[in-house]
Design a protein around this motif. Structure first.
Motif, mmCIF file in Angstrom:
data_model
loop_
_atom_site.group_PDB
_atom_site.id
_atom_site.type_symbol
_atom_site.label_atom_id
_atom_site.label_comp_id
_atom_site.label_asym_id
_atom_site.label_seq_id
_atom_site.Cartn_x
_atom_site.Cartn_y
_atom_site.Cartn_z
ATOM 1 N N TRP A 105 0.861 -1.188 0.000
ATOM 2 C CA TRP A 105 0.000 0.000 0.000
ATOM 3 C C TRP A 105 0.895 1.234 0.000
ATOM 4 O O TRP A 105 1.732 1.412 0.889
ATOM 5 C CB TRP A 105 -0.906 -0.007 1.227
ATOM 6 C CG TRP A 105 -1.933 1.096 1.262
ATOM 7 C CD1 TRP A 105 -2.162 2.058 0.333
ATOM 8 C CD2 TRP A 105 -2.874 1.331 2.314
ATOM 9 N NE1 TRP A 105 -3.192 2.891 0.718
ATOM 10 C CE2 TRP A 105 -3.646 2.456 1.930
ATOM 11 C CE3 TRP A 105 -3.143 0.718 3.525
ATOM 12 C CZ2 TRP A 105 -4.665 2.982 2.744
ATOM 13 C CZ3 TRP A 105 -4.155 1.224 4.336
ATOM 14 C CH2 TRP A 105 -4.911 2.345 3.934
ATOM 15 N N LEU A 126 0.774 5.038 0.455
ATOM 16 C CA LEU A 126 -0.073 6.097 0.998
ATOM 17 C C LEU A 126 0.473 7.468 0.597
ATOM 18 O O LEU A 126 1.659 7.743 0.772
ATOM 19 C CB LEU A 126 -0.142 6.017 2.525
ATOM 20 C CG LEU A 126 -0.991 4.872 3.091
ATOM 21 C CD1 LEU A 126 -0.115 3.684 3.404
ATOM 22 C CD2 LEU A 126 -1.726 5.325 4.346
ATOM 23 N N ARG A 184 -1.951 -1.299 -3.835
ATOM 24 C CA ARG A 184 -2.985 -0.284 -3.581
ATOM 25 C C ARG A 184 -2.303 1.070 -3.478
ATOM 26 O O ARG A 184 -1.202 1.187 -2.930
ATOM 27 C CB ARG A 184 -3.723 -0.593 -2.277
ATOM 28 C CG ARG A 184 -4.610 0.547 -1.771
ATOM 29 C CD ARG A 184 -5.269 0.185 -0.459
ATOM 30 N NE ARG A 184 -6.370 -0.743 -0.692
ATOM 31 C CZ ARG A 184 -7.643 -0.381 -0.800
ATOM 32 N NH1 ARG A 184 -7.971 0.898 -0.722
ATOM 33 N NH2 ARG A 184 -8.583 -1.264 -0.997
ATOM 34 N N SER A 229 -3.276 5.303 -2.542
ATOM 35 C CA SER A 229 -4.292 6.237 -2.060
ATOM 36 C C SER A 229 -3.695 7.625 -1.911
ATOM 37 O O SER A 229 -2.482 7.795 -1.767
ATOM 38 C CB SER A 229 -4.871 5.770 -0.720
ATOM 39 O OG SER A 229 -3.853 5.713 0.282
ATOM 40 N N ASP A 230 -4.572 8.616 -1.931
ATOM 41 C CA ASP A 230 -4.162 9.996 -1.735
ATOM 42 C C ASP A 230 -5.373 10.778 -1.257
ATOM 43 O O ASP A 230 -6.516 10.450 -1.614
ATOM 44 C CB ASP A 230 -3.611 10.604 -3.026
ATOM 45 C CG ASP A 230 -2.669 11.772 -2.767
ATOM 46 O OD1 ASP A 230 -1.450 11.614 -2.941
ATOM 47 O OD2 ASP A 230 -3.160 12.856 -2.364
ATOM 48 N N LEU A 255 -4.884 11.883 -7.480
ATOM 49 C CA LEU A 255 -5.290 10.546 -7.898
ATOM 50 C C LEU A 255 -5.583 10.498 -9.393
ATOM 51 O O LEU A 255 -5.282 9.498 -10.056
ATOM 52 C CB LEU A 255 -6.529 10.097 -7.117
ATOM 53 C CG LEU A 255 -6.288 9.539 -5.716
ATOM 54 C CD1 LEU A 255 -7.606 9.185 -5.056
ATOM 55 C CD2 LEU A 255 -5.371 8.318 -5.755
ATOM 56 N N TRP A 273 -7.268 1.554 -6.252
ATOM 57 C CA TRP A 273 -7.239 2.961 -5.856
ATOM 58 C C TRP A 273 -8.155 3.231 -4.675
ATOM 59 O O TRP A 273 -9.205 2.592 -4.518
ATOM 60 C CB TRP A 273 -7.658 3.859 -7.021
ATOM 61 C CG TRP A 273 -6.831 3.674 -8.246
ATOM 62 C CD1 TRP A 273 -7.147 2.937 -9.357
ATOM 63 C CD2 TRP A 273 -5.523 4.203 -8.487
ATOM 64 N NE1 TRP A 273 -6.128 2.981 -10.271
ATOM 65 C CE2 TRP A 273 -5.121 3.756 -9.769
ATOM 66 C CE3 TRP A 273 -4.657 5.024 -7.758
ATOM 67 C CZ2 TRP A 273 -3.887 4.085 -10.338
ATOM 68 C CZ3 TRP A 273 -3.442 5.351 -8.306
ATOM 69 C CH2 TRP A 273 -3.058 4.899 -9.573
ATOM 70 N N ALA A 274 -7.771 4.229 -3.869
ATOM 71 C CA ALA A 274 -8.620 4.696 -2.775
ATOM 72 C C ALA A 274 -8.317 6.170 -2.513
ATOM 73 O O ALA A 274 -7.183 6.615 -2.697
ATOM 74 C CB ALA A 274 -8.386 3.877 -1.511
ATOM 75 N N GLN A 275 -9.336 6.902 -2.113
ATOM 76 C CA GLN A 275 -9.168 8.329 -1.828
ATOM 77 C C GLN A 275 -9.453 8.580 -0.354
ATOM 78 O O GLN A 275 -10.449 8.100 0.193
ATOM 79 C CB GLN A 275 -10.109 9.162 -2.707
ATOM 80 C CG GLN A 275 -9.822 10.657 -2.698
ATOM 81 C CD GLN A 275 -10.577 11.411 -1.613
ATOM 82 O OE1 GLN A 275 -11.703 11.060 -1.287
ATOM 83 N NE2 GLN A 275 -9.968 12.452 -1.067
ATOM 84 N N ALA A 301 -8.487 6.128 4.137
ATOM 85 C CA ALA A 301 -8.784 5.669 2.779
ATOM 86 C C ALA A 301 -9.147 4.191 2.747
ATOM 87 O O ALA A 301 -9.693 3.715 1.752
ATOM 88 C CB ALA A 301 -7.592 5.932 1.864
ATOM 89 N N LEU A 302 -8.850 3.466 3.812
ATOM 90 C CA LEU A 302 -9.167 2.042 3.861
ATOM 91 C C LEU A 302 -9.538 1.675 5.301
ATOM 92 O O LEU A 302 -8.764 1.058 6.018
ATOM 93 C CB LEU A 302 -7.984 1.199 3.399
ATOM 94 C CG LEU A 302 -8.209 -0.314 3.312
ATOM 95 C CD1 LEU A 302 -9.291 -0.636 2.302
ATOM 96 C CD2 LEU A 302 -6.914 -1.019 2.932
#
Length: 271
Positions: free
Chosen positions: A106, A108, A129, A131-132, A138, A154-156, A162-163
């Motif tokens: 991940w 970050l 993964r 994220s931002d 992103l 992806w995660a925001q 974000a998770l």
């Protein structure tokens, strides 16, 4: 005005002026040499003059060109993300060395995605993964993934938000967080003046985000997993102390090619 005349009169170092001409006019270096006496088409001349003026005011070449190479690959960049720097390759190499077969990583605060995408491309077996907190960042990272053919989840959100509610999934958590002190004069110099401030500094002592990551990352790592943090050249001792305070094992700081402290790491115990 000919290409050669523009290169001479742009007010820029010749190498920078040449890069702008090659990008705007889509001329490889060899063709630019052979066509140096040709007139610059008027629409392209107008664009070149605008870009040269922006560069003379100090705007980074990476933003003017829209890309910067990292780990041998071109990455798109915009003022929404930091400009990739070669020092971050140390963080990527440390991750690749510690990522087990079929492992999960991940990244970050991914920014342009250089860490996550490079790991995913170098290790297609891995699950990565990224994220931002910034939707604009992103979008840049996702465009890079599409252009380079990297498979990323992806995660925001801000750091671990974000998770949420996920435990023990990752083998490695890597981050190049904002670590410059708010009072650091370098923020008002060179390229840093044009890069997103929130990606450079925590607007405090430079260590607040590192404290957050050190305090929370253990819950998201598998036993034996690693936390990898990039930081400033003078922060190695402070980051090691933070990692030790939060119970990380095998804590050490890795030097960059200049011999300066650059990446500190810690391992989660078997528990």
């Amino acid at each position: 005005m000919t290409f050669q005349q523009w290169l001479q009169q742009s007010g820029l170092p010749r190498a920078e002026a040449r890069l702008l001409v090659e990008a705007v006019c889509r001329l490889p270096h060899a063709r630019l040499i052979s066509r140096g006496g040709d007139p610059v088409p008027q629409p392209q001349l107008a664009v070149l003059n605008i870009l040269a003026a922006r560069r003379r005011r100090g705007e980074p070449m990476a933003y003017l060109l829209g890309s910067r190479e990292f780990y041998g690959r071109p990455f798109r960049v915009s003022p929404a993300v930091l400009i990739p720097r070669p020092e971050t390759e140390l963080l990527v190499e440390a991750a690749l060395e510690r990522l087990p077969p079929g492992g999960r990583l991940w990244d970050l605060g991914t920014g342009s995605g250089i860490i996550a995408l490079t790991v995913a491309l170098e290790r297609p077996d891995a699950a990565v993964r990224a994220s931002d907190i910034s939707p604009a960042a992103l979008a840049v990272a996702q465009a890079n993934a599409a252009a380079l053919g990297a498979n990323i989840e992806w995660a925001q959100g801000s750091w671990f938000a974000a998770l949420p509610a996920t435990e023990g999934q990752f083998d490695i958590i890597a981050s190049n967080p904002p670590y410059i002190e708010a009072a650091d004069q370098h923020l008002q110099q060179g390229d840093l003046r044009f890069e997103p401030a929130a990606a450079l500094t925590d607007f405090a002592d430079g260590l607040s985000h590192i404290r957050t990551l050190a305090a929370q990352a253990r819950g998201y790592l598998k036993p034996g997993g690693w936390l990898l943090l990039e930081h400033g050249w003078n922060q190695g001792a402070a980051v090691r102390a933070i990692l030790a305070e939060h119970g990380w094992q095998q804590v050490e700081t890795l030097p960059d090619l200049a011999g300066l402290d650059r990446v500190s790491i810690g391992q989660k115990g078997a528990e």
